[in-house]
Scaffold this active site. Structure first.
Site, PDB file in Angstrom:
ATOM      1  CB  CYS A   1      48.245  27.133   4.178  1.00 26.12           C
ATOM      2  SG  CYS A   1      49.327  25.744   4.528  1.00 26.12           S
ATOM      3  CB  SER A   2      44.055  24.940   3.897  1.00 26.81           C
ATOM      4  OG  SER A   2      44.740  24.781   2.672  1.00 26.81           O
ATOM      5  CB  CYS A   3      48.245  21.172   6.339  1.00 27.82           C
ATOM      6  SG  CYS A   3      49.557  22.110   5.552  1.00 27.82           S
TER       7      CYS A   3
ATOM      8  CB  CYS B   1      46.432  24.196   8.667  1.00 23.32           C
ATOM      9  SG  CYS B   1      47.993  24.684   7.906  1.00 23.32           S
TER      10      CYS B   1
HETATM   11 FE    FE Z   1      48.521  24.213   5.776  1.00 18.32          FE
END
Ligand code: FE
Length: 206
Positions: free
Chosen positions: A113-115, A110
């Protein structure tokens, strides 16, 4: 260690990142105002971190390896297919499954961010959220894979998939040779978290 550069990037960040500081500030504020309950938050985190972990995803992969009809449905509509197994909820609304083959290796990141598909893999590992991984997985995926110890012996094409709030990915790793006839339970045991992100292939060498 297979991914030194990424670990090193972590070692340098002694101070919490801006995002972490903002999250802490927000959490403190919400708790003070009585809008959230810190025990409820801890319980949610514990569920995704320890109780779910990557086990649900491993079960899905083992089933896909064992049942071609299930696999076809998984590739067609992963969200609905994994929901039938009871795997749905927060951060799992739109899941797409990607099959690794002799010609294609899929890698998930991602960049923003951190999906991550929480109901299948739990909470993302630290490196997945690191600036180094997020930037480099797109720019130099083969180099990143090499640092994770991944050697693509068939010269597979590497496809990098950028997760978003709309789409989260589950990689179906290649079934390791020598596992013919294994039960789904036995297969579930050998599927690792990283193999479902694309940063490992099975079997994982020590
Ligand atoms: Fe994300």
């Amino acid at each position: 260690m297979p991914h030194d550069d990424l670990n090193q990037a972590h070692a340098h960040s002694v101070l919490p990142s801006d995002a972490e500081l903002r999250v802490n500030a927000l959490e403190t504020l919400l708790i003070r105002k009585g809008l959230i309950d810190s025990e409820a938050l801890d319980a949610i985190i514990d569920i995704y971190e320890n109780k779910i972990g990557p086990k649900n995803g491993a079960r899905v992969v083992a089933k896909a390896w064992s049942d071609p009809v299930f696999k076809a449905r998984l590739l067609e509509d992963a969200t609905a297919t994994v929901a039938e197994l009871g795997f749905y909820g927060r951060q799992g609304e739109h899941i797409v499954s990607l099959e690794n083959t002799d010609s294609i290796h899929n890698l998930v990141v991602c960049t923003l961010c951190s999906c991550y598909p929480w109901p299948l893999l739990g909470i993302p590992p630290g490196w997945y959220k690191s600036d180094a991984y997020r930037a480099r997985a797109v720019r130099e995926p083969r180099k990143v894979l090499a640092e994770f110890g991944v050697v693509l012996e068939n010269g597979e094409d590497v496809r990098v998939w950028d997760s978003t709030a709309e789409i989260r990915y589950l990689v179906i790793p290649k079934r390791p040779p020598g596992t013919e006839g294994w039960s789904e339970d036995a297969l579930t045991e050998i599927v690792t978290r990283d193999s479902m992100i694309g940063t490992a292939i099975l079997p994982v060498s020590e």
